[in-house]
Design an enzyme around this catalytic site. Sequence first.
Site, short mmCIF file in Angstrom:
data_model
loop_
_atom_site.label_atom_id
_atom_site.label_comp_id
_atom_site.label_asym_id
_atom_site.label_seq_id
_atom_site.Cartn_x
_atom_site.Cartn_y
_atom_site.Cartn_z
N GLU A 228 0.89 -1.18 0.00
CA GLU A 228 0.00 0.00 0.00
C GLU A 228 0.91 1.21 0.00
O GLU A 228 1.47 1.57 1.04
CB GLU A 228 -0.87 0.02 1.27
CG GLU A 228 -1.78 -1.17 1.44
CD GLU A 228 -3.01 -1.11 0.56
OE1 GLU A 228 -3.14 -0.16 -0.25
OE2 GLU A 228 -3.83 -2.03 0.66
N CYS A 262 -2.33 8.96 2.54
CA CYS A 262 -2.11 8.45 1.17
C CYS A 262 -3.31 8.76 0.30
O CYS A 262 -3.16 9.04 -0.89
CB CYS A 262 -1.86 6.94 1.21
SG CYS A 262 -3.13 6.04 2.10
P1 NAP Z 1 8.40 5.01 4.64
O1 NAP Z 1 9.57 5.83 4.90
O2 NAP Z 1 8.37 4.14 3.48
O3 NAP Z 1 8.14 4.19 5.99
C1 NAP Z 1 7.13 3.21 6.09
C2 NAP Z 1 7.68 2.00 6.81
O4 NAP Z 1 8.65 1.36 5.97
C3 NAP Z 1 8.41 2.34 8.10
O5 NAP Z 1 8.18 1.30 9.03
C4 NAP Z 1 9.87 2.36 7.66
O6 NAP Z 1 10.77 2.11 8.73
C5 NAP Z 1 9.89 1.24 6.67
N1 NAP Z 1 10.95 1.32 5.67
C6 NAP Z 1 11.55 2.43 5.18
N2 NAP Z 1 12.45 2.09 4.25
C7 NAP Z 1 12.45 0.74 4.16
C8 NAP Z 1 13.17 -0.20 3.39
N3 NAP Z 1 14.09 0.18 2.51
N4 NAP Z 1 12.90 -1.51 3.55
C9 NAP Z 1 11.97 -1.91 4.42
N5 NAP Z 1 11.26 -1.07 5.20
C10 NAP Z 1 11.49 0.25 5.07
O7 NAP Z 1 7.08 5.84 4.48
P2 NAP Z 1 6.75 7.24 5.11
O8 NAP Z 1 7.40 8.28 4.30
O9 NAP Z 1 6.98 7.21 6.56
O10 NAP Z 1 5.16 7.23 4.86
C11 NAP Z 1 4.58 7.98 3.89
C12 NAP Z 1 4.25 7.20 2.64
O11 NAP Z 1 3.36 6.14 2.94
C13 NAP Z 1 3.52 8.07 1.66
O12 NAP Z 1 3.97 7.85 0.36
C14 NAP Z 1 2.07 7.60 1.79
O13 NAP Z 1 1.28 7.87 0.68
C15 NAP Z 1 2.27 6.15 2.05
N6 NAP Z 1 1.07 5.57 2.69
C16 NAP Z 1 0.30 4.72 1.95
C17 NAP Z 1 -0.86 4.20 2.49
C18 NAP Z 1 -1.73 3.26 1.68
O14 NAP Z 1 -2.57 2.61 2.28
N7 NAP Z 1 -1.56 3.16 0.38
C19 NAP Z 1 -1.23 4.53 3.78
C20 NAP Z 1 -0.42 5.39 4.51
C21 NAP Z 1 0.73 5.90 3.94
P3 NAP Z 1 11.60 3.32 9.43
O15 NAP Z 1 10.60 4.22 10.03
O16 NAP Z 1 12.43 2.61 10.43
O17 NAP Z 1 12.38 3.96 8.33
#
Ligand code: NAP
Length: 455
Positions: A228, A262
């Site tokens: 997601e 999102c």
């Molecule tokens: P993010 O940096 O991707 O973090 C999300 C999760 O992934 C965190 O637990 C993070 O851990 C982990 N993570 C980061 N890099 C990773 C990697 N290389 N391998 C494995 N895990 C990894 O996302 P964000 O910036 O906090 O969140 C915002 C994004 O999420 C936006 O693009 C938003 O649209 C999307 N989102 C989508 C939905 C949906 O349902 N489609 C819902 C909510 C949000 P750490 O915190 O330890 O880095």
Amino acid sequence: MAIATINPATGEMLKTFEPLNDSEIASKLDLAGQAFVQYRRTSFSERSQWLQQAATILQQEKADFAKIMTLEMGKPLKAAIAEVEKCALVCNYYAEYAPSFLADVDVKTDASHSFVRYQPLGVILAVMPWNFPFWQVFRFAAPALMAGNVGLLKHASNVPQCALAIEDIIHRAGFPQGAFQTLLIGAAKVADLMADERVKAATLTGSEPAGASLAAAAGQQIKKTVLELGGSDPFIVLPSADLEVAVVTATTARMLNSGQSCIAAKRFIVAEAIADKFEKLLLNKFLALKVGDPMQPDTDLGPLATPDILQDLNQQVQTAVNSGGKVLTGGHPLSDRPGNFYPPTIITDIPPNSAIAQEEFFGPVALLFRVPDIDAAIKLANATPFGLGASAWTTNDQERDRLITEIDAGAVFINSMVKSDPRLPFGGIKRSGYGRELSIQGIHEFVNVKTVWVN
Ligand code: NAP
């Protein structure tokens, strides 16, 4: 990234957490693997009771859980309370409906009896984001646990207290030891977890790079994933729409969670004939929003979750301006206070084919585009790499049918903002990810769909 609670409204570091070391991770994996052997044999009625108890705890202690969320990621307290209530709703929903969603399905063939049986896969890893720190986890955990799977949560590093509180709720609700555990670990450990043979599948909600990285690690191991990811949802307004309602909804849809959702409406695509009026009304609504302390009940917009998000958003706004965009209000961080505050911002005149028009703005920034007609509206709506949701406003039946059919997204909401609902599937296409959460489709993602033929 350090695992820590840093108040986004003040910048104050409140608590740090030592990440688990390798042997602690191994013990938790052992426990999860052992728990699955027993847990898969529990009955639907036991699981339903535990999940209903989780819902009761959420309801009874919602004020406390909401405060933890607001403290760690800055969402306004009233929104945090509503989020806890929605978690209780999804628990009760799956407690009630999972038994029927997972019941054997008879299929007539030339066998004496043939049917489909849904069985759990085992330990499922959930990598979750901070923006809805309770909801994202419960919408995974409720169906996964009802299906007989065991959960491991790697939550975002800035919401460790939420992660621990959720583990505690599920434990106190009566689920067996090891059925759901929180792992306080950094993102760098996720690939190792995917390689562990006890972990059978994973779901990730977050950014595209995180999703791509998890999917690559899972692909190496031939393990199922649900992703997601981001979105840049269009909000299309055509001349026949009820403009007043559309503008009120547009404001809510953009400002939900201080713009960090999102499925927030991010690109407002408005028919030329009504664009001046829409712009004026939207500006008035944005100017009336109260930005401030997220703990106060009358606050509409809290701080962004981290300084990085603030900086990234501001950089995108400056790029939009450099590409020809015109700022109607906002456009710079609020420098008169500590914390990660960004004001409600509207930008018009961004060239639709510029690179910045393709990006997701994860904060309270609305991009306004004008289009001559519905053809141009649909074309522009589809002109991003994302395909999560879309909201479209019209009272014309033919236009409505075209919007539903021709918009490339996982969801189209007509005369309503995009929202998640336990009864309906949720997820995206294109670079917004794949797979579905919620509803019957969500609970079928992490099961073995077993074909049975008996003669
Ligand atoms: P993010 O940096 O991707 O973090 C999300 C999760 O992934 C965190 O637990 C993070 O851990 C982990 N993570 C980061 N890099 C990773 C990697 N290389 N391998 C494995 N895990 C990894 O996302 P964000 O910036 O906090 O969140 C915002 C994004 O999420 C936006 O693009 C938003 O649209 C999307 N989102 C989508 C939905 C949906 O349902 N489609 C819902 C909510 C949000 P750490 O915190 O330890 O880095």
